[in-house]
Write a protein that holds these residues in place. Structure first.
Motif, PDB file in Angstrom:
ATOM      1  N   LEU A 128      60.818  95.050  71.952  1.00 13.96           N
ATOM      2  CA  LEU A 128      60.773  94.514  73.309  1.00 13.96           C
ATOM      3  C   LEU A 128      61.992  93.631  73.600  1.00 13.96           C
ATOM      4  O   LEU A 128      62.552  93.671  74.707  1.00 13.96           O
ATOM      5  CB  LEU A 128      59.487  93.711  73.509  1.00 13.96           C
ATOM      6  CG  LEU A 128      58.191  94.534  73.553  1.00 13.96           C
ATOM      7  CD1 LEU A 128      56.974  93.619  73.545  1.00 13.96           C
ATOM      8  CD2 LEU A 128      58.166  95.432  74.793  1.00 13.96           C
ATOM      9  N   LEU A 129      62.406  92.850  72.613  1.00 15.93           N
ATOM     10  CA  LEU A 129      63.572  91.991  72.806  1.00 15.93           C
ATOM     11  C   LEU A 129      64.853  92.806  72.936  1.00 15.93           C
ATOM     12  O   LEU A 129      65.733  92.479  73.742  1.00 15.93           O
ATOM     13  CB  LEU A 129      63.685  91.007  71.635  1.00 15.93           C
ATOM     14  CG  LEU A 129      62.638  89.891  71.601  1.00 15.93           C
ATOM     15  CD1 LEU A 129      62.708  89.148  70.274  1.00 15.93           C
ATOM     16  CD2 LEU A 129      62.834  88.932  72.770  1.00 15.93           C
ATOM     17  N   VAL A 130      64.961  93.886  72.157  1.00 14.48           N
ATOM     18  CA  VAL A 130      66.133  94.765  72.276  1.00 14.48           C
ATOM     19  C   VAL A 130      66.163  95.426  73.653  1.00 14.48           C
ATOM     20  O   VAL A 130      67.218  95.526  74.289  1.00 14.48           O
ATOM     21  CB  VAL A 130      66.130  95.827  71.161  1.00 14.48           C
ATOM     22  CG1 VAL A 130      67.182  96.897  71.428  1.00 14.48           C
ATOM     23  CG2 VAL A 130      66.376  95.178  69.802  1.00 14.48           C
TER      24      VAL A 130
ATOM     25  N   ALA B 100      68.569  95.794  79.012  1.00 14.86           N
ATOM     26  CA  ALA B 100      68.357  95.797  80.461  1.00 14.86           C
ATOM     27  C   ALA B 100      69.090  94.655  81.145  1.00 14.86           C
ATOM     28  O   ALA B 100      69.552  94.791  82.285  1.00 14.86           O
ATOM     29  CB  ALA B 100      66.858  95.707  80.765  1.00 14.86           C
ATOM     30  N   SER B 101      69.214  93.528  80.471  1.00 12.92           N
ATOM     31  CA  SER B 101      69.873  92.358  81.070  1.00 12.92           C
ATOM     32  C   SER B 101      71.366  92.313  80.790  1.00 12.92           C
ATOM     33  O   SER B 101      72.059  91.397  81.234  1.00 12.92           O
ATOM     34  CB  SER B 101      69.223  91.073  80.545  1.00 12.92           C
ATOM     35  OG  SER B 101      69.361  90.980  79.128  1.00 12.92           O
ATOM     36  N   GLY B 102      71.865  93.294  80.050  1.00 14.90           N
ATOM     37  CA  GLY B 102      73.299  93.340  79.765  1.00 14.90           C
ATOM     38  C   GLY B 102      73.763  92.312  78.758  1.00 14.90           C
ATOM     39  O   GLY B 102      74.927  91.896  78.772  1.00 14.90           O
ATOM     40  N   THR B 103      72.868  91.891  77.878  1.00 17.50           N
ATOM     41  CA  THR B 103      73.226  90.918  76.845  1.00 17.50           C
ATOM     42  C   THR B 103      74.259  91.517  75.899  1.00 17.50           C
ATOM     43  O   THR B 103      74.124  92.650  75.441  1.00 17.50           O
ATOM     44  CB  THR B 103      71.985  90.492  76.046  1.00 17.50           C
ATOM     45  OG1 THR B 103      71.017  89.944  76.945  1.00 17.50           O
ATOM     46  CG2 THR B 103      72.341  89.451  75.004  1.00 17.50           C
ATOM     47  N   SER B 104      75.296  90.769  75.605  1.00 17.33           N
ATOM     48  CA  SER B 104      76.372  91.249  74.748  1.00 17.33           C
ATOM     49  C   SER B 104      76.053  91.016  73.281  1.00 17.33           C
ATOM     50  O   SER B 104      75.558  89.945  72.897  1.00 17.33           O
ATOM     51  CB  SER B 104      77.685  90.531  75.101  1.00 17.33           C
ATOM     52  OG  SER B 104      78.713  90.915  74.203  1.00 17.33           O
ATOM     53  N   PHE B 105      76.334  92.032  72.466  1.00 20.69           N
ATOM     54  CA  PHE B 105      76.142  91.923  71.029  1.00 20.69           C
ATOM     55  C   PHE B 105      77.477  91.759  70.311  1.00 20.69           C
ATOM     56  O   PHE B 105      77.553  91.908  69.092  1.00 20.69           O
ATOM     57  CB  PHE B 105      75.436  93.176  70.500  1.00 20.69           C
ATOM     58  CG  PHE B 105      73.985  93.260  70.873  1.00 20.69           C
ATOM     59  CD1 PHE B 105      73.002  92.806  70.011  1.00 20.69           C
ATOM     60  CD2 PHE B 105      73.597  93.791  72.097  1.00 20.69           C
ATOM     61  CE1 PHE B 105      71.658  92.887  70.355  1.00 20.69           C
ATOM     62  CE2 PHE B 105      72.258  93.877  72.454  1.00 20.69           C
ATOM     63  CZ  PHE B 105      71.294  93.426  71.588  1.00 20.69           C
ATOM     64  N   LYS B 106      78.525  91.449  71.062  1.00 18.54           N
ATOM     65  CA  LYS B 106      79.854  91.337  70.479  1.00 18.54           C
ATOM     66  C   LYS B 106      80.099  89.916  69.965  1.00 18.54           C
ATOM     67  O   LYS B 106      79.530  88.949  70.463  1.00 18.54           O
ATOM     68  CB  LYS B 106      80.912  91.700  71.517  1.00 18.54           C
ATOM     69  CG  LYS B 106      80.832  93.133  72.021  1.00 18.54           C
ATOM     70  CD  LYS B 106      81.911  93.404  73.046  1.00 18.54           C
ATOM     71  CE  LYS B 106      81.838  94.839  73.561  1.00 18.54           C
ATOM     72  NZ  LYS B 106      82.880  95.105  74.594  1.00 18.54           N
ATOM     73  N   ASN B 107      80.978  89.844  68.985  1.00 18.13           N
ATOM     74  CA  ASN B 107      81.451  88.564  68.448  1.00 18.13           C
ATOM     75  C   ASN B 107      80.300  87.647  68.011  1.00 18.13           C
ATOM     76  O   ASN B 107      80.266  86.455  68.342  1.00 18.13           O
ATOM     77  CB  ASN B 107      82.322  87.845  69.485  1.00 18.13           C
ATOM     78  CG  ASN B 107      83.542  88.653  69.887  1.00 18.13           C
ATOM     79  OD1 ASN B 107      84.148  89.322  69.059  1.00 18.13           O
ATOM     80  ND2 ASN B 107      83.887  88.608  71.166  1.00 18.13           N
ATOM     81  N   ILE B 108      79.367  88.226  67.279  1.00 13.28           N
ATOM     82  CA  ILE B 108      78.269  87.427  66.741  1.00 13.28           C
ATOM     83  C   ILE B 108      78.724  86.820  65.411  1.00 13.28           C
ATOM     84  O   ILE B 108      79.028  87.548  64.473  1.00 13.28           O
ATOM     85  CB  ILE B 108      77.013  88.282  66.523  1.00 13.28           C
ATOM     86  CG1 ILE B 108      76.534  88.862  67.862  1.00 13.28           C
ATOM     87  CG2 ILE B 108      75.911  87.463  65.868  1.00 13.28           C
ATOM     88  CD1 ILE B 108      75.343  89.781  67.732  1.00 13.28           C
ATOM     89  N   PRO B 109      78.802  85.495  65.326  1.00 14.15           N
ATOM     90  CA  PRO B 109      79.313  84.863  64.100  1.00 14.15           C
ATOM     91  C   PRO B 109      78.351  85.024  62.932  1.00 14.15           C
ATOM     92  O   PRO B 109      77.125  84.902  63.087  1.00 14.15           O
ATOM     93  CB  PRO B 109      79.459  83.388  64.495  1.00 14.15           C
ATOM     94  CG  PRO B 109      78.515  83.203  65.630  1.00 14.15           C
ATOM     95  CD  PRO B 109      78.464  84.511  66.358  1.00 14.15           C
ATOM     96  N   GLY B 110      78.916  85.293  61.772  1.00 15.57           N
ATOM     97  CA  GLY B 110      78.100  85.490  60.579  1.00 15.57           C
ATOM     98  C   GLY B 110      77.347  84.245  60.158  1.00 15.57           C
ATOM     99  O   GLY B 110      76.236  84.333  59.629  1.00 15.57           O
TER     100      GLY B 110
END
Length: 297
Positions: free
Chosen positions: A197-199, A204-214
């Motif tokens: 559901l969160l994915v 749907a909201s256009g949340t970015s998965f880029k540049n996620i710090p380790g």
């Protein structure tokens, strides 16, 4: 000899519950660190995925099976939906408030459980329960500093009050499901449906998965391990040796442990309002657990 064995078992249950509390109280501090660079939605996705993975390992090691066809059950989506909303609101609250304030306000969970149990499980609320509800509300008001309004931290306070309601609804749903399934299986589907559901919301909201710090992911991973996996596993095990009432009395001291943990990383201001609110909330938790134990006895 028999009496000594019983006392030893009760002591073991209390010890397990205390260790569980030590693990769960680490989570708000770790999540606070991860929120410096993770959005609430991304943080919730990682938390659900990591926790689901940990529980799945236990399920497989126990030689039990899980099936995706089980996801046709609408109760599982209600279970995951309440958990997903609770995760997001908890992250928002932690991003705007201190871990101490969030944890203390979360004691409202006990009130929500009584209300939902009365509405959906038809459990009666006694006079002591009403006193506990009043003490819990007053204590939470003192914890917020008497400033429950839409100011700088107003949104954080609102989220801090609502997310335990979601978790209470989640646990009421889980109580319905565990009648016919293993608790570990229900916990796995809880995390799995939450993640899905969160994915879906993130896409749907256009949340970015880029540049996620380790580093933020590492803190999130640790939080999911300590709270979503270890703490719950130890807590459930402790219930084999002590009553739920005694277990809740022990866990009522969670805010105190969070304060101790937070003092190592954040500036902690111990005000009379905070102390008074904490005492009222802990008193409410104690009243609830003692009266419930007596009624069941």
């Amino acid at each position: 000899m028999k009496q000594a064995t019983i006392n030893k078992g009760q002591l073991w249950g209390v010890e397990l519950n205390l260790i569980s509390l030590l693990f769960s109280s680490i989570s708000p501090v770790l999540n606070k660190f991860s929120l410096t660079s993770l959005s609430p939605v991304i943080g919730g996705i990682f938390t659900s995925c990591f926790a689901a993975g940990f529980v799945l390992i236990v399920v497989l090691l126990s030689h039990r099976q899980v099936s995706l066809t089980t996801l046709k059950n609408p109760w599982l989506w209600l279970l995951g939906g309440t958990n997903a909303v609770g995760i997001i609101l908890q992250y928002v609250a932690l991003s705007l408030l201190s871990p101490i304030t969030v944890t203390l306000i979360a004691r409202m969970y006990l009130v929500y459980v009584f209300v939902l149990s009365y509405l959906f499980l038809k459990e009666r609320i006694g006079g002591w329960d009403y006193l506990a509800i009043i003490l819990c509300i007053l204590g939470s008001f003192l914890i917020s500093g008497g400033r429950i309004q839409l100011s700088d931290n107003g949104w954080g306070i609102i989220c801090a009050f609502i997310y335990p309601l979601m978790y209470a609804a989640n646990n009421i749903t889980a109580k319905h499901l565990v009648k016919d399934a293993q608790p570990s299986n229900v916990l796995f589907y809880n995390h799995l449906t939450s993640a899905l559901l969160l994915v879906a919301y993130a896409l749907a909201s256009g949340t970015s998965f880029k540049n996620i710090p380790g580093q933020a992911v590492a803190f999130n991973f640790a939080g999911a391990f300590f709270n979503g996996f270890m703490s719950l596993l130890l807590f459930y095990t402790s219930l084999r040796f002590i009553s739920a009432g005694k277990a809740n009395i022990v866990r009522a001291f969670g805010p105190v442990i969070v304060i101790i943990y937070s003092a190592f990383f954040f500036p902690v201001q111990i005000t009379p309002s905070l102390i008074g609110g904490a005492l009222l909330v802990i008193s409410a938790s104690t009243i609830v657990t003692f009266t419930k134990t007596r009624e069941r006895a």
